[in-house]
Design a protein around this motif. Sequence first.
Motif, PDB file in Angstrom:
ATOM      1  N   ILE A  68       0.842  -1.197   0.000  1.00  0.00           N
ATOM      2  CA  ILE A  68       0.000   0.000   0.000  1.00  0.00           C
ATOM      3  C   ILE A  68       0.880   1.251   0.000  1.00  0.00           C
ATOM      4  O   ILE A  68       1.731   1.433   0.873  1.00  0.00           O
ATOM      5  CB  ILE A  68      -0.927   0.045   1.231  1.00  0.00           C
ATOM      6  N   GLY A  69       0.660   2.105  -0.987  1.00  0.00           N
ATOM      7  CA  GLY A  69       1.325   3.403  -1.046  1.00  0.00           C
ATOM      8  C   GLY A  69       0.287   4.512  -1.084  1.00  0.00           C
ATOM      9  O   GLY A  69      -0.915   4.257  -1.184  1.00  0.00           O
ATOM     10  N   THR A  89       2.512   6.490  -8.016  1.00  0.00           N
ATOM     11  CA  THR A  89       1.717   5.319  -8.396  1.00  0.00           C
ATOM     12  C   THR A  89       2.554   4.250  -9.088  1.00  0.00           C
ATOM     13  O   THR A  89       2.451   3.070  -8.750  1.00  0.00           O
ATOM     14  CB  THR A  89       0.542   5.758  -9.300  1.00  0.00           C
ATOM     15  N   PRO A  90       3.397   4.596 -10.076  1.00  0.00           N
ATOM     16  CA  PRO A  90       4.180   3.546 -10.733  1.00  0.00           C
ATOM     17  C   PRO A  90       5.155   2.838  -9.807  1.00  0.00           C
ATOM     18  O   PRO A  90       5.540   1.691 -10.066  1.00  0.00           O
ATOM     19  CB  PRO A  90       4.914   4.288 -11.852  1.00  0.00           C
ATOM     20  N   ALA A  91       5.572   3.496  -8.729  1.00  0.00           N
ATOM     21  CA  ALA A  91       6.445   2.825  -7.771  1.00  0.00           C
ATOM     22  C   ALA A  91       5.712   1.691  -7.068  1.00  0.00           C
ATOM     23  O   ALA A  91       6.301   0.638  -6.776  1.00  0.00           O
ATOM     24  CB  ALA A  91       6.968   3.833  -6.744  1.00  0.00           C
ATOM     25  N   ILE A  92       4.434   1.893  -6.782  1.00  0.00           N
ATOM     26  CA  ILE A  92       3.653   0.833  -6.139  1.00  0.00           C
ATOM     27  C   ILE A  92       3.474  -0.343  -7.090  1.00  0.00           C
ATOM     28  O   ILE A  92       3.553  -1.506  -6.690  1.00  0.00           O
ATOM     29  CB  ILE A  92       2.298   1.389  -5.666  1.00  0.00           C
ATOM     30  N   ALA A  93       3.229  -0.042  -8.370  1.00  0.00           N
ATOM     31  CA  ALA A  93       3.137  -1.115  -9.360  1.00  0.00           C
ATOM     32  C   ALA A  93       4.441  -1.911  -9.407  1.00  0.00           C
ATOM     33  O   ALA A  93       4.442  -3.152  -9.441  1.00  0.00           O
ATOM     34  CB  ALA A  93       2.814  -0.529 -10.731  1.00  0.00           C
ATOM     35  N   LEU A 151      -1.150  -8.209  -4.455  1.00  0.00           N
ATOM     36  CA  LEU A 151      -1.970  -7.051  -4.788  1.00  0.00           C
ATOM     37  C   LEU A 151      -1.205  -5.790  -4.409  1.00  0.00           C
ATOM     38  O   LEU A 151      -0.429  -5.776  -3.461  1.00  0.00           O
ATOM     39  CB  LEU A 151      -3.281  -7.124  -3.996  1.00  0.00           C
ATOM     40  N   GLY A 152      -1.431  -4.725  -5.180  1.00  0.00           N
ATOM     41  CA  GLY A 152      -0.877  -3.416  -4.853  1.00  0.00           C
ATOM     42  C   GLY A 152      -1.991  -2.389  -4.788  1.00  0.00           C
ATOM     43  O   GLY A 152      -2.959  -2.471  -5.551  1.00  0.00           O
ATOM     44  N   VAL A 153      -1.862  -1.432  -3.885  1.00  0.00           N
ATOM     45  CA  VAL A 153      -2.881  -0.386  -3.718  1.00  0.00           C
ATOM     46  C   VAL A 153      -2.198   0.971  -3.664  1.00  0.00           C
ATOM     47  O   VAL A 153      -1.247   1.158  -2.908  1.00  0.00           O
ATOM     48  CB  VAL A 153      -3.693  -0.586  -2.424  1.00  0.00           C
ATOM     49  N   MET A 154      -2.698   1.910  -4.460  1.00  0.00           N
ATOM     50  CA  MET A 154      -2.252   3.295  -4.390  1.00  0.00           C
ATOM     51  C   MET A 154      -3.417   4.159  -3.946  1.00  0.00           C
ATOM     52  O   MET A 154      -4.490   4.138  -4.551  1.00  0.00           O
ATOM     53  CB  MET A 154      -1.738   3.768  -5.749  1.00  0.00           C
ATOM     54  N   ILE A 155      -3.207   4.918  -2.875  1.00  0.00           N
ATOM     55  CA  ILE A 155      -4.228   5.825  -2.363  1.00  0.00           C
ATOM     56  C   ILE A 155      -3.940   7.205  -2.945  1.00  0.00           C
ATOM     57  O   ILE A 155      -3.005   7.881  -2.529  1.00  0.00           O
ATOM     58  CB  ILE A 155      -4.202   5.870  -0.820  1.00  0.00           C
ATOM     59  N   ARG A 196      14.533   1.994  -3.903  1.00  0.00           N
ATOM     60  CA  ARG A 196      14.271   0.981  -4.924  1.00  0.00           C
ATOM     61  C   ARG A 196      13.709   1.624  -6.193  1.00  0.00           C
ATOM     62  O   ARG A 196      14.098   1.280  -7.317  1.00  0.00           O
ATOM     63  CB  ARG A 196      13.271  -0.060  -4.408  1.00  0.00           C
ATOM     64  N   TYR A 197      12.786   2.556  -6.013  1.00  0.00           N
ATOM     65  CA  TYR A 197      12.167   3.192  -7.174  1.00  0.00           C
ATOM     66  C   TYR A 197      13.162   4.095  -7.896  1.00  0.00           C
ATOM     67  O   TYR A 197      13.232   4.081  -9.133  1.00  0.00           O
ATOM     68  CB  TYR A 197      10.937   3.983  -6.740  1.00  0.00           C
ATOM     69  N   ILE A 198      13.932   4.872  -7.163  1.00  0.00           N
ATOM     70  CA  ILE A 198      14.939   5.735  -7.787  1.00  0.00           C
ATOM     71  C   ILE A 198      15.899   4.899  -8.629  1.00  0.00           C
ATOM     72  O   ILE A 198      16.240   5.257  -9.761  1.00  0.00           O
ATOM     73  CB  ILE A 198      15.701   6.540  -6.716  1.00  0.00           C
TER      74      ILE A 198
END
Length: 445
Positions: A47-48, A81-85, A95-99, A157-159
């Motif tokens: 969850i992000g 959002t793309p980082a959560i994906a 499952l991934g969730v973006m708030i 990780r995303y960077i």
Amino acid sequence: MARRFFGTDGIRGRTNDGVMTAAMAMKVGQAAGTHFLRGGHRHRVVIGKDTRLSGYMMESALVAGFTSVGMDVVMTGPLPTPAIALLTREMRADLGVMISASHNPFEDNGIKLFGPDGFKLSDEAELAIERLLEDDPPLVDAARIGRARRIDDARGRYIHAVKQSVSSDIRFDGLKVVVDCAHGAAYQVAPAAIWELGAEVIAMGVEPNGTNINREVGSTALAAICTRVVQESADIGIALDGDADRLIVIDEQGQPVDGDQIMALIATRLNARGALRGGGVVATVMSNLGLERYLETQGLTLERTKVGDRYVLERMKAGGYNVGGEQSGHMILLDHGTTGDGTLAAMRVLASLVRSGKRASEVLHVFDAVPQLLKNVHYSGNDPLRDEAVKACIAEAERELAGSGRLVIRASGTEPVIRVMAEGDDAAQVERVVDRICDAVARAA
């Protein structure tokens, strides 16, 4: 079966009203968790969130929902959002969730869901979750309740991932870049990623306070960054939205460059290297006719879908394309990610600027756009597009534009608005057509 809760991009609405309440978020967590409880392994959801004040409330409610049906929860804090994906796939989560409500004001919020492959859910999966929302959830016994934890290295990780999208021989040394993060989810990661590759970064929209997301900054409020690029004598400006899944670029003269031009640039560069797949680009019905004409001169096609990056993505996957997006700035580059990613697309634009050795205004304006006008008409009652007078007005406009332009009329998937868009070679004609239809819609609204 019509969807009751999911729109074109997840569930979205005004916080503490309608579908966007803590109680509803908990039910979504329970329903989505139940849908993805498959197999005997320990199940996990990532969850992000962006920087909205209501994100704390929605996060807590979702955690309660998921853990109550037996899912473990990993929370990342504010991330695009793309980082959560990305993390959903990397962490082998179910499952991934973006708030986030993306480019909407802070009063709104939303819930976006990703499957274990990092892609947004299909219509069928969303319908299955909606059916589960109607029933009492199958709560697990006390010993099987899920656990929740936060992870500290999600930003790093995303960077690392977005930097990997740039060839190792490319550095951004010598570039002065204004980066506007809209006081949103990318306020830490986007400036850091661009700086780490050598650019001088002037960051703005990086002081979120819970209520200022997208307010007079970001990809939907460009005045501030256009002015800043010129004031700083910067080489280029990068404007993201609240959850950083879309990108608008500003050239050194302070002129905005939309998603159509960005897609044209990226596709042209890839095609020259033989790396463009699918023989063209996928975009929506809103993309400019000039993009379509330009691609034809390159021997490429423009595949159009209905509005929504999820539909662009579906066509890309089905047709084997690796470049797609929306005029509004969603850029989907399937060689590097599974959803729209403004920061990743910005890295590709900056790399093209470095390789060309030219100014942004020379590189980014790839084709001549035809005159295009989009206006919104709010309504509060029944759908005005069902009105016979509106239908007749639209039919007359289509006849008038036949052979020289296009007309796109649609209801927004996220708010009570009718969007009226026309384009063609005659700007005056386009304006007349749009105004005439807007007047008819307003009378019927």
